[in-house]
Motif scaffolding. Sequence first.
Motif, short mmCIF file in Angstrom:
data_model
loop_
_atom_site.label_atom_id
_atom_site.label_comp_id
_atom_site.label_asym_id
_atom_site.label_seq_id
_atom_site.Cartn_x
_atom_site.Cartn_y
_atom_site.Cartn_z
N LEU A 21 0.83 -1.21 0.00
CA LEU A 21 0.00 0.00 0.00
C LEU A 21 0.87 1.26 0.00
O LEU A 21 1.83 1.36 0.76
N PRO A 22 0.56 2.27 -0.84
CA PRO A 22 1.28 3.55 -0.78
C PRO A 22 1.04 4.21 0.58
O PRO A 22 -0.06 4.10 1.13
N PHE A 23 2.03 4.90 1.08
CA PHE A 23 1.93 5.51 2.41
C PHE A 23 0.72 6.42 2.53
O PHE A 23 0.04 6.45 3.57
N GLN A 24 0.39 7.19 1.48
CA GLN A 24 -0.70 8.14 1.59
C GLN A 24 -2.04 7.43 1.79
O GLN A 24 -2.94 7.95 2.44
N PRO A 49 3.36 15.15 -0.41
CA PRO A 49 4.19 15.46 -1.59
C PRO A 49 5.56 14.82 -1.56
O PRO A 49 6.21 14.69 -2.61
N TYR A 50 6.04 14.40 -0.41
CA TYR A 50 7.41 13.89 -0.28
C TYR A 50 7.48 12.37 -0.13
O TYR A 50 8.36 11.74 -0.71
N ILE A 51 6.57 11.79 0.65
CA ILE A 51 6.64 10.34 0.87
C ILE A 51 5.30 9.64 0.65
O ILE A 51 5.15 8.48 1.01
N GLY A 52 4.36 10.35 0.06
CA GLY A 52 3.03 9.77 -0.16
C GLY A 52 3.03 8.54 -1.04
O GLY A 52 2.21 7.63 -0.85
N ASP A 53 3.95 8.48 -2.01
CA ASP A 53 3.98 7.36 -2.96
C ASP A 53 4.89 6.22 -2.52
O ASP A 53 4.97 5.19 -3.22
N VAL A 54 5.57 6.37 -1.41
CA VAL A 54 6.46 5.30 -0.93
C VAL A 54 5.61 4.13 -0.43
O VAL A 54 4.67 4.32 0.34
N ARG A 55 5.91 2.93 -0.91
CA ARG A 55 5.19 1.75 -0.45
C ARG A 55 5.55 1.44 0.99
O ARG A 55 6.68 1.69 1.42
N MET A 56 4.60 0.89 1.74
CA MET A 56 4.82 0.64 3.16
C MET A 56 6.03 -0.27 3.40
O MET A 56 6.76 -0.09 4.37
N ASP A 57 6.24 -1.26 2.52
CA ASP A 57 7.36 -2.18 2.72
C ASP A 57 8.69 -1.62 2.21
O ASP A 57 9.73 -2.28 2.30
N SER A 89 16.91 5.56 5.82
CA SER A 89 17.44 6.47 4.80
C SER A 89 16.34 7.30 4.15
O SER A 89 16.49 8.51 3.95
N ILE A 90 15.23 6.66 3.81
CA ILE A 90 14.11 7.37 3.17
C ILE A 90 13.54 8.42 4.12
O ILE A 90 13.27 9.56 3.72
N ILE A 91 13.39 8.05 5.38
CA ILE A 91 12.82 8.99 6.36
C ILE A 91 13.77 10.16 6.60
O ILE A 91 13.35 11.32 6.66
N GLN A 92 15.08 9.87 6.70
CA GLN A 92 16.04 10.93 6.95
C GLN A 92 16.14 11.88 5.76
O GLN A 92 16.26 13.10 5.93
N THR A 93 16.07 11.33 4.55
CA THR A 93 16.07 12.17 3.35
C THR A 93 14.85 13.08 3.33
O THR A 93 14.94 14.26 2.94
N TYR A 94 13.72 12.55 3.76
CA TYR A 94 12.48 13.34 3.85
C TYR A 94 12.66 14.51 4.81
O TYR A 94 12.29 15.66 4.50
N ILE A 95 13.26 14.25 5.96
CA ILE A 95 13.50 15.31 6.95
C ILE A 95 14.42 16.38 6.36
O ILE A 95 14.19 17.59 6.53
#
Length: 387
Positions: free
Chosen positions: A65-68, A100-108, A113-119
């Motif tokens: 599932l996409p995060f959004q 807009p930044y992590i809405g399309d990232v799949r839950m798995d 790294s992804i979270i830190q890049t988002y920050i």
Amino acid sequence: MMTVIRKDMKTGKYFFVLDIGRDPMTGKRKQLKRRGFNSKREAKLALAKLQLEVSKEKELSLFKLPFQKYLSQWFEAKKIKLKPSTIQNYEEQIRYNIVPYIGDVRMDEFSESIIQTYIQKLHKGRKLSPATIRAAYGIVAEVLYKASQKGILNKSMLDDISLPRMPKKLRVWTADEMLLFLDAPRRVLNLTRHFIGFSISAQTGMRMGEVLGLRWSDIDFEGKRIFIRQTLSKIGEDSLYGFVDEGKTNAALRVVYVPDALLSSLRVHREHIIRERAVMADEYLPYDLVVCTKNGNWVHPNNFRRAFKVTVQQLGIPEIRLHDLRHTHATFLMENKVNPKIIQERLGHKNVTVTLNTYSHVLPSMQLEAAGTFDELFKSSDHSGDQ
């Protein structure tokens, strides 16, 4: 809903319809129908097998599932225990600072790294304040933590996320500077009509939106208290402002007790408003607002902030933000030994920990005083031993 196995009277065969809920991607309800079983027992075994398959498929679909989508489901459930103004704040964070930044990232696919890049994108790219970034991340972290409880991801990825530091020291006025500010009606010739709002914030700790949404009907002059029933907040996607109810029952409302000096100022201001209302007659808007324009309309927050800045400059005292009146109020109470639980209730903080963490700059002096109290105890003990 329990699935019922039925017999088709025309064919003599058994069948069932299994409702598997809504598709997390499309939101459409899905049903699976199976027929043609020779006996009820055969249908029961097929139903049990299908339910197991559906359960496994649901788990796998959550992983993909996409995060959004997952965030949307979480938010709908979360809304039940949030105030309307808080819901509005969450919606803005989700719309502008999360999806807009992590809405399309799949839950798995989530990783440290992804979270830190988002920050980093919020901090260096958008240049958002540390408080805003922490608020956005707080939502993301809560959602991911919930997902970890369902085995969708490992919560350990949240352990070492680096967030921008919050300013260590709040900008607040001393007691003397506060008294000078509250004495503005006697010191400033062309004082803004909105000064009563600044005075309310300084003496109650109310937020700007709460002050701008305050009505005369929310003030109990006899009981010396204010009921915070509505706020002026952003509504909709176009950053328009409007009134938001803060609670439907008295039990859900925040109540702030006010000093006699403020009540006296409010009575004087009310007389001024009554005169304006009489002059404007039918053109006066029926909002019943304490802080308002000449025709009774609400005051735009930007205009309110500008009027505050001008007033501070006219008085020649250190410049602080309008929101810092709230911090000054809380700091003053802390320094004067008011119970933190009472301060928490006045400010409307979620719990007393938030209050203590926010005003920790006051605690060192209180710690020294506490140590001094023990010194006095031992001194008196020494003297009593000499007698």
